[in-house]
Motif scaffolding. Structure first.
Motif, mmCIF file in Angstrom:
data_model
loop_
_atom_site.group_PDB
_atom_site.id
_atom_site.type_symbol
_atom_site.label_atom_id
_atom_site.label_comp_id
_atom_site.label_asym_id
_atom_site.label_seq_id
_atom_site.Cartn_x
_atom_site.Cartn_y
_atom_site.Cartn_z
ATOM 1 N N SER A 5 7.510 5.483 1.244
ATOM 2 C CA SER A 5 7.416 4.291 2.083
ATOM 3 C C SER A 5 6.025 3.686 2.024
ATOM 4 O O SER A 5 5.860 2.464 2.078
ATOM 5 N N GLN A 6 5.009 4.517 1.882
ATOM 6 C CA GLN A 6 3.642 3.996 1.766
ATOM 7 C C GLN A 6 3.447 3.270 0.424
ATOM 8 O O GLN A 6 2.783 2.240 0.360
ATOM 9 N N VAL A 7 4.041 3.769 -0.671
ATOM 10 C CA VAL A 7 3.947 3.123 -1.993
ATOM 11 C C VAL A 7 4.666 1.790 -1.939
ATOM 12 O O VAL A 7 4.169 0.765 -2.449
ATOM 13 N N ALA A 8 5.836 1.753 -1.324
ATOM 14 C CA ALA A 8 6.588 0.512 -1.217
ATOM 15 C C ALA A 8 5.823 -0.504 -0.392
ATOM 16 O O ALA A 8 5.766 -1.705 -0.733
ATOM 17 N N ILE A 11 2.951 -1.905 -2.531
ATOM 18 C CA ILE A 11 3.445 -2.868 -3.538
ATOM 19 C C ILE A 11 3.802 -4.183 -2.862
ATOM 20 O O ILE A 11 3.465 -5.265 -3.373
ATOM 21 N N ALA A 12 4.426 -4.163 -1.723
ATOM 22 C CA ALA A 12 4.793 -5.382 -1.010
ATOM 23 C C ALA A 12 3.553 -6.144 -0.593
ATOM 24 O O ALA A 12 3.490 -7.379 -0.707
ATOM 25 N N MET A 13 2.527 -5.459 -0.081
ATOM 26 C CA MET A 13 1.289 -6.116 0.326
ATOM 27 C C MET A 13 0.569 -6.722 -0.889
ATOM 28 O O MET A 13 -0.014 -7.810 -0.804
ATOM 29 N N PHE A 14 0.629 -6.034 -2.029
ATOM 30 C CA PHE A 14 -0.004 -6.551 -3.240
ATOM 31 C C PHE A 14 0.671 -7.846 -3.669
ATOM 32 O O PHE A 14 -0.003 -8.829 -4.018
ATOM 33 N N ILE A 15 1.982 -7.921 -3.637
ATOM 34 C CA ILE A 15 2.723 -9.135 -4.001
ATOM 35 C C ILE A 15 2.395 -10.259 -3.035
ATOM 36 O O ILE A 15 2.165 -11.407 -3.452
ATOM 37 N N VAL A 16 2.327 -9.975 -1.742
ATOM 38 C CA VAL A 16 1.976 -10.997 -0.750
ATOM 39 C C VAL A 16 0.566 -11.502 -1.002
ATOM 40 O O VAL A 16 0.289 -12.702 -0.918
#
Length: 149
Positions: A5-8, A11-16
């Motif tokens: 969940s931390q990796v996901a 990745i989501a924060m990086f895309i944002v």
């Protein structure tokens, strides 16, 4: 340890973050961008009137003398070209003039060959007969003379 969940979340924060940076850079440079038009630089036809340049014909006076000189020059060049492409055969003087054969010589040789004489022998026989009797005018006279031998 790092969970899934931390990796996901990372990745989501990086895309944002990437989308936000792209949006802010695009918004900052929006002043120098040309608006999109449906006109192409090449091949576009506009409805605005176009100035037409009217060409005036140039009148030259006909000079008959120059035209004749040009035609004469062309004729000379054509003759030179013909002479180059078709050279005249050089005439060589005959050192030994062979006695001319009568016009019916070949016919007489053919007649002898038709009677069964070999071609070389027929030619030699015809030569001998015409040397002895140069006044033979027809093939029939020749055959008669051949038969006398």
């Amino acid at each position: 340890m790092v969970t899934d969940s931390q990796v996901a979340y990372f990745i989501a924060m990086f895309i944002v973050f990437v989308v936000a940076c792209s949006f802010s850079i695009g918004w900052a440079k929006a002043d120098g961008i040309k608006p999109f038009t449906d006109k192409f630089e090449l091949g576009y036809i506009e409805d605005s009137p176009v100035e037409q340049n009217v060409l005036e014909p140039v009148v030259e006076e006909y000079d008959e003398l120059k035209d004749l000189e040009r035609k004469v020059k062309i004729a000379k060049l054509k003759k030179q070209l013909h002479d180059i492409n078709n050279p005249k055969p050089s005439v060589k003087p005959d050192k030994k003039s062979k006695p001319s054969k009568p016009a019916i010589f070949d016919d007489c040789v053919s007649a002898l060959a038709g009677l069964g004489t070999p071609a070389r022998k027929a030619k030699a026989e015809a030569q001998v007969i015409f040397e002895k009797n140069p006044n033979i005018k027809t093939v029939q006279e020749f055959i008669t003379e051949y038969g006398k031998r």
